[in-house]
Motif scaffolding. Structure first.
Motif, PDB file in Angstrom:
ATOM      1  N   GLY A 262       0.726  -1.145  -0.063  1.00 39.79           N
ATOM      2  CA  GLY A 262       0.082  -0.057  -0.075  1.00 39.79           C
ATOM      3  C   GLY A 262       0.887   1.265   0.004  1.00 39.79           C
ATOM      4  N   PRO A 289      -5.878   6.943   0.624  1.00 37.35           N
ATOM      5  CA  PRO A 289      -5.464   5.709   1.124  1.00 37.35           C
ATOM      6  C   PRO A 289      -4.030   5.608   1.613  1.00 37.35           C
ATOM      7  N   ASP A 291      -1.345   3.190   4.321  1.00 43.81           N
ATOM      8  CA  ASP A 291      -1.319   1.796   5.214  1.00 43.81           C
ATOM      9  C   ASP A 291      -0.024   1.805   6.254  1.00 43.81           C
ATOM     10  N   TYR A 572      -4.135   1.269  -5.099  1.00 35.90           N
ATOM     11  CA  TYR A 572      -4.796   0.108  -4.134  1.00 35.90           C
ATOM     12  C   TYR A 572      -5.805  -0.678  -4.909  1.00 35.90           C
ATOM     13  N   VAL A 684      -5.327  -1.553   3.417  1.00 33.31           N
ATOM     14  CA  VAL A 684      -5.449  -2.911   3.108  1.00 33.31           C
ATOM     15  C   VAL A 684      -6.195  -3.479   4.206  1.00 33.31           C
TER      16      VAL A 684
END
Ligand code: MIG
Length: 799
Positions: A262, A289, A291, A572, A684
């Motif tokens: 990610g 996004p 991670d 992603y 994720v």
């Protein structure tokens, strides 16, 4: 390059006439009248090892680079003696060894064409200063020969005409052509007459490669000590050369957890806790996004490894837990220098157990790094690595840190001219005691290995994550890496592109750059363009030094934030595609990024291309690396390519203009490809995957695609709990047939595929799935050419 001219002039020395030959299973041994011995080991039909000694005795045969899992064994071996030479034949190669001087020439066994030939061949100089030899090799460059590889060199893809040095070096704000920098990967692939071979010079001393710079038609390599010890690896395909090299030096010991693929956010430094939390929150608020978030050196107490600054981080365990609940994995930096402080546990333990490196005459190796005066663990001692690995118990098991970032492990030392240890420092080197001259290039690798060992132990049953700056061949078994302290300039965007491709071609695919540049500050346009490139790199992290302002996706205004979000979202979506490419890399040693020359060496237009590359197996990407661009020219390799954004079809084998405003970049998909996609997630595992989207790009003809999945973490996949889908697509004028073959015991959480058909040249009338016929209306979803089908179908005929 003769060095030893000062005392007694001996200059270069050469092997003389062969006086005896002996074969011991797979080792062929040739001894000359002046006491040189050459061992040729048949590793595989296409891989030969050449090893020379000038003293009649070989060193203990030990290498940090070669993995014990390397494949061995050949189908055929025959050695014939002729008047002037020995002729060694395997099923792939014919090698001539000349009796007069031990030189060799290697031919393709299939068509007898010359692949590689010694010029002076092996020769050496005595090293008056250090003892032993300066070992040298020179080869004839064949007509039109090009050279690729060598790790992280920040230069154009083709290395021809240049000389390089391998000496792992902290290189703040390096530039185009700076050499050496952080990594030492003494492996190159050569290409001529459409055939490729590779040479891996497994010698950890300071080494050099000259690709037709000193002399126009000669390629040579040499090292300041150790043995002439190299592997010759034949293709003829470049991808086979790289795969064989990666087999020798190792593939990653496990797949990375999916979250490590990610997006990661880093800075020197996010502190205190409230700042870390603000950054994390902003990602979620803005729906970008992410991670992982990184803590750089300021999280520690006075830069003491394995401690926390309690003022900035009063309760790390709670913080890490809260971040985790929001989908963020915490990664912390750990450097090799241990502060000299008799009240500091880690220091005391290492001192008591005699784990620190020492100078030749006895004192400890003392050097200044962030904590001030430090001693440094000798990571080349397995006992030290065990101890080091145990130090991660608290960080990982107790506090919940998910990854460790090893920096400064060249090792970097401040305020000294060489920026590292002096030559006389002693190392254990796995029970083969030596000086830093020999251990320097593998010091960082062994630190990363020890860190990996700790992470693996304490993360279990989850997979470990480590990132390192320094590396030698083989480091890819343990860790990911980044390209060090680059600069926020357009030129560095191109350098990042070159370095990532080059590392992949050098067996090390889990690589990325500091997106946006570490030193100085990018403007929004440069940052956006760099993110566009970065989402196509195996490791994807923004990082910058704190001195030049903010470098988060939202730091450049809303327009840029939107572009950045769009591309991180794309990454992603492509995670199952990237994960499949990673699986192929870990399984077969196939690089995740393929320079065009690696993708198609038969098309000579690819031999000098730098910018375009293949991401995984099917996606062609090309960054915009100039300001104010509305697009660019790029070269399309042979075949047909669909524009990712418009579905427009382009025929390869030519250079063309591609539009790409700031919110776009040139991305193309190979005709016939089937590209798996997940929905956008903020991290994720945020969503249960309810359906796998597969973009299917029509082609008249056949094309194979794969989708690999597993639990995305843990080790069940090793016991067979994975799912591998092999698709074969066949397109005809008015028909499209897709077969699926599935293997593995993993059951994906979703039941259906959403097949999006691109470029279909006909109108769908009916669809047959596993021999049952449906009218298109019954299957049609939202919009044209989208089919929802059960994931376990065997055949689909679309007519
Ligand atoms: O002397 O830890 O390359 O990524 O942020 C600088 C501070 C030390 C160099 C690394 C960089 C990191 C920085 N480090």
């Amino acid at each position: 390059m003769i060095i030893n001219t000062e005392l007694e002039y001996k200059g270069n020395m050469f092997p003389s006439q062969v006086s005896s030959y002996q074969k011991d299973l797979d080792v062929l041994s040739f001894t000359t009248e002046n006491g040189v011995i050459l061992h040729i080991t048949i590793i595989r039909d296409s891989v030969l090892r050449f090893r020379y000694t000038t003293t009649g005795i070989f060193e203990n045969d030990f290498s940090y680079a070669i993995t014990k899992y390397a494949s061995r064994g050949y189908n055929h071996l025959e050695v014939a003696e002729e008047e002037d030479k020995y002729v060694i034949t395997t099923s792939k190669l014919i090698c001539h060894v000349f009796k007069a001087d031990l030189r060799n020439a290697i031919y393709d066994a299939k068509d007898n064409s010359l692949i590689c030939q010694d010029e002076l061949g092996f020769h050496w100089e005595e090293s008056y200063e250090f003892g032993g030899d300066i070992v040298k090799m020179s080869k004839v460059a064949q007509e039109g020969e090009s050279y690729y590889g060598l790790g992280d060199k920040p230069v154009d893809n083709n290395l021809k005409g240049k000389r390089f040095e391998n000496w792992v070096t902290d290189s703040y704000a390096y530039g185009k052509d700076t050499d050496p920098i952080y990594k030492a990967i003494p492996f190159y692939t050569a290409l001529h007459h459409k055939k490729a071979y590779g040479i891996f010079f497994d010698n950890t001393f300071r080494s050099f490669f000259d690709f037709c710079q000193e002399r126009r038609n000669i390629t040579s390599f040499w090292a300041q000590g150790g043995e002439m010890n190299y592997y010759f690896i034949y293709g003829p395909e470049m991808s086979e050369v790289v795969a064989n090299y990666t087999d020798l030096t190792g593939k990653p010991h496990e797949l990375p957890a999916l979250w490590t693929l990610g997006y990661h956010q880093c800075k020197w430094s996010y502190y205190p806790e409230s700042k870390v939390k603000d950054i994390a929150k902003k990602f979620r608020d803005l729906k970008i996004p992410c991670d992982a978030i990184y803590l750089d050196i300021d999280y520690m107490e006075g830069f003491r490894c394995f401690t926390w600054n309690k003022e900035y981080f009063p309760d790390p365990k709670r913080m890490v837990k809260e971040l985790r609940e929001d989908g963020f994995k915490t990664i912390v930096i750990i450097d090799p220098g241990i502060k000299i402080d008799h009240d500091y546990e880690v220091f005391k333990e290492a001192l008591e157990n005699d784990y620190f490196c020492k100078r030749a005459d006895g004192p400890y190796m003392k050097g200044k790094v962030w904590p001030g005066e430090c001693y440094f663990p000798d990571f080349t001692n397995p006992e030290v690595r065990d101890w080091w690995s145990d130090l991660f118990r608290e960080l990982v098991e107790e506090i919940g840190v998910k990854g460790v970032w090893n920096d400064m492990n060249e090792p970097a030392v401040m305020e000294v001219p060489g920026k590292t240890f002096p030559n006389d420092v002693r190392h254990d080197y796995e029970g083969n005691p030596c000086s830093h001259r020999k251990a320097h290039n593998i010091y960082g690798m062994q630190m990363a290995r020890a860190t990996y060992q700790g992470l693996k132990k304490f993360s279990y049953p989850k997979r470990p994550f480590v990132i390192t700056r320094a590396a030698y061949s083989g480091t890819q078994r343990y860790t990911s890496s980044w390209t060090g302290d680059n600069v926020a300039t357009w030129e560095h965007l191109s350098i990042a592109n070159l370095q990532a491709q080059r590392m992949c071609m050098s067996g090390f695919s889990f690589i990325g750059s500091d997106i946006g540049g570490f030193a100085e500050q990018p403007n929004g346009e440069l940052y956006a363009r760099w993110i566009q490139l970065g989402v196509f790199h195996p490791f994807c992290r923004t990082h910058s030094s704190g001195d030049h302002g903010d470098q988060e996706p939202w730091a450049f205004g809303e327009n840029i934030t939107n572009v950045v979000r769009k591309f991180i979202e794309l990454r992603y979506q492509l995670l199952p595609y990237l994960y499949t490419a990673f699986w192929r890399y870990a399984e077969e040693g196939i690089p995740i990024l393929k320079s065009l020359v690696l993708y198609d060496q038969h098309d000579s237009h690819t031999h000098y291309r730098n910018d375009e590359f293949i991401f995984g197996e099917k996606i062609l990407a090309c960054p915009i690396n100039e300001p104010n661009a509305k697009g660019r020219r790029m070269y399309f390799p042979m075949g047909d390519w669909y524009n990712w954004w418009t579905d427009e079809l382009v025929t390869g084998g030519q250079e063309l203009w591609v539009d790409a405003d700031l919110d776009s970049m040139p991305v193309f998909v190979k005709a016939g490809a089937m590209i798996p996609k997940y929905p956008v997630q903020q991290y994720v595992g945020e969503k249960e995957i309810e359906e796998l989207t597969i973009d299917v790009y029509f082609k008249e003809g056949k094309e194979a695609s794969q989708v690999y999945e597993d639990a995305h973490d843990g080790y069940d996949y090793i016991k067979g709990r994975y799912s591998l889908r092999n698709f074969s697509l066949q397109g005809k004028k008015n028909e499209l047939i897709i077969h699926q073959h599935k293997s593995g015991k993993y059951t994906a959480p979703y039941e259906t595929f959403k097949l999006k058909l691109h470029g279909l040249p006909f109108k769908i009338k009916k669809v047959q799935i596993d021999k049952v016929e449906y009218s298109f209306k019954d299957l049609k979803l939202n919009g044209d050419n989208v089919l929802e089908v059960h994931k376990d179908f065997n055949d689909i005929h679309i007519m």
